[in-house]
Design a protein around this motif. Structure first.
Motif, PDB file in Angstrom:
ATOM      1  N   SER A 165       0.841  -1.200   0.000  1.00 44.98           N
ATOM      2  CA  SER A 165       0.000   0.000   0.000  1.00 44.98           C
ATOM      3  C   SER A 165       0.873   1.247   0.000  1.00 44.98           C
ATOM      4  N   ALA A 166       1.909   1.229   0.831  1.00 45.53           N
ATOM      5  CA  ALA A 166       2.796   2.382   0.955  1.00 45.53           C
ATOM      6  C   ALA A 166       3.533   2.652  -0.354  1.00 45.53           C
ATOM      7  N   THR A 167       4.153   1.623  -0.936  1.00 43.16           N
ATOM      8  CA  THR A 167       4.937   1.838  -2.149  1.00 43.16           C
ATOM      9  C   THR A 167       4.051   2.151  -3.351  1.00 43.16           C
ATOM     10  N   SER A 168       2.874   1.544  -3.406  1.00 41.22           N
ATOM     11  CA  SER A 168       1.941   1.849  -4.487  1.00 41.22           C
ATOM     12  C   SER A 168       1.499   3.303  -4.402  1.00 41.22           C
ATOM     13  N   GLY A 169       1.243   3.780  -3.183  1.00 41.27           N
ATOM     14  CA  GLY A 169       0.859   5.172  -2.999  1.00 41.27           C
ATOM     15  C   GLY A 169       1.977   6.135  -3.332  1.00 41.27           C
ATOM     16  N   MET A 170       3.211   5.792  -2.973  1.00 44.86           N
ATOM     17  CA  MET A 170       4.350   6.637  -3.327  1.00 44.86           C
ATOM     18  C   MET A 170       4.548   6.677  -4.844  1.00 44.86           C
ATOM     19  N   GLU A 296      11.551  11.092   4.186  1.00 45.92           N
ATOM     20  CA  GLU A 296      11.167  10.827   5.572  1.00 45.92           C
ATOM     21  C   GLU A 296       9.837  10.070   5.635  1.00 45.92           C
ATOM     22  N   LEU A 297       8.892  10.429   4.777  1.00 42.59           N
ATOM     23  CA  LEU A 297       7.594   9.753   4.749  1.00 42.59           C
ATOM     24  C   LEU A 297       7.766   8.275   4.425  1.00 42.59           C
ATOM     25  N   ALA A 298       8.602   7.967   3.444  1.00 42.73           N
ATOM     26  CA  ALA A 298       8.852   6.562   3.109  1.00 42.73           C
ATOM     27  C   ALA A 298       9.367   5.809   4.329  1.00 42.73           C
ATOM     28  N   GLY A 299      10.235   6.450   5.094  1.00 36.40           N
ATOM     29  CA  GLY A 299      10.748   5.810   6.305  1.00 36.40           C
ATOM     30  C   GLY A 299       9.666   5.579   7.340  1.00 36.40           C
TER      31      GLY A 299
END
Length: 364
Positions: A165-170, A296-299
């Motif tokens: 979900s995180a990487t798809s959103g990024m 920072e958000l990715a982290g």
């Protein structure tokens, strides 16, 4: 003053909201389709077969073979199967891989595609296709591959794992970022890009914290829709060139690669695009350095931040830099081998992005 610009609206129908999948038979009927081929990845075969069952006699079959970067051999099998089954359309269930496979069929046979996204990739909103052959990824634009209808149902994303979900959103945010400084940007695109980024950076932490939060899932899909529309209407730049090169040459995972590269590509371009920096600063809550904030958000989301952890070898850096510089996409800052090599080294190591932008954020 608003300067001159051109904006081409694409013929797109969207059905949005929890439970929207129930409208799929109506969408198939509205397009007068009688034999549709359902496409999905191997991981989503159960979902694909459930969708086919819901379509009843209108489903011609299920092909659970969608893969990242749409390898030409997979596209060839899908095209052959569509012809053998006498399919008159496709339903692509999944992320960019499934939608991309539907586009490959549309490009060859002109069959209409209905998309049911289960990630935040945004490919469903664009006439952009991609095929990988011999380690090289080719992309192009053709209105025939634009899905005729898109069903955004947040319930279809509930099983998407937190990190995906995180990487798809990024990945979706990357479309908005590059749309803000695209050579064919417009005020309409900039509105969608800023709002899409704002929605996603608000929703993704909630999605990662609680994958069953349907409201957060819906907000993320809304953001992905806007960011995908930005991708459809503008020319992408350095970030997408790097990701296409890394994906096609090294077969790195698509969304994760976008997540790692985005802060570094943005940092490279920030000195040349103050308007885009201002818009992103507003969308990200007033931060002075959008590139650093995205890193920072990715982290905070637990997403990868180095190309090394995705499988890239340090020795690959010169080759990727050479390929990216050899045939660059339009970019607001000149693309040099030294600059791209430095960018790739930081991205490979997982270091913070190299940026010189530190400014006061203009008032909205």
């Amino acid at each position: 003053m608003t300067g001159s610009f051109t904006y081409q609206a694409l013929p797109m129908r969207v059905v949005f909201g929890a439970g929207a999948l129930a409208k799929l038979p109506d969408e198939v009927e509205a397009l007068r389709l009688t034999r549709v081929l359902v496409l999905c990845s191997p991981e989503q075969e159960d979902t694909g077969r459930a969708v086919a069952a819901a379509l009843g006699d209108r489903a011609a079959g299920v092909l659970p073979e969608a893969r990242m970067h749409v390898p030409i051999e997979v596209a060839a099998r899908a095209r052959d199967l569509a012809r053998e089954l006498g399919a008159d359309g496709c339903v692509a269930v999944g992320g960019g891989s499934a939608v991309g496979l539907g586009k490959a069929i549309a490009l060859e046979h002109g069959l209409p595609v209905i998309a049911v996204p289960t990630t935040y990739a945004g490919s469903e909103m664009t006439p952009v296709w991609g095929l990988t052959e011999g380690g090289q990824k080719r992309t192009g634009r053709d209105i025939r591959v634009l899905p005729k209808s898109v069903l955004y149902d947040p319930e279809m994303t509930l099983t998407l794992p937190a990190q995906m979900s995180a990487t798809s959103g990024m990945n979706a945010i990357a479309h908005a970022v590059e749309g803000l400084y695209a050579p064919d940007a417009s005020p309409i695109i900039s509105l969608m890009a800023e709002e899409g980024t704002r929605a996603l950076v608000s929703a993704l932490p909630r999605v990662v914290a609680d994958g069953r939060d349907l409201g957060a899932r819906g907000k993320a899909q809304y953001g992905a829709w806007l960011c995908g529309a930005v991708l459809a209407a503008t020319t992408m730049s350095l970030h997408h060139k790097l990701c296409h090169t890394l994906g096609g040459t090294l077969d790195l995972p698509h969304a994760q690669t976008h997540t790692v590269v985005l802060p570094h590509a943005l940092a490279y371009n920030q000195p040349a695009v103050p308007g885009a920096v201002a818009a992103l600063s507003r969308a990200l809550g007033g931060v002075p350095d959008p590139a650093r904030e995205l890193w920072e958000l990715a982290g905070r989301l637990g997403a990868p931040r180095s190309l090394a952890e995705l499988g890239m070898q340090e020795a690959d850096i010169p080759r990727i830099a050479e390929l990216a510089v050899a045939n660059p996409y339009a970019n607001p800052r000149p693309v040099t081998n030294d600059g791209i090599t430095s960018l790739l080294r930081a991205a490979w190591a997982g270091d913070p992005p190299i940026t010189s932008v530190r400014q006061e954020v203009p008032a909205s």
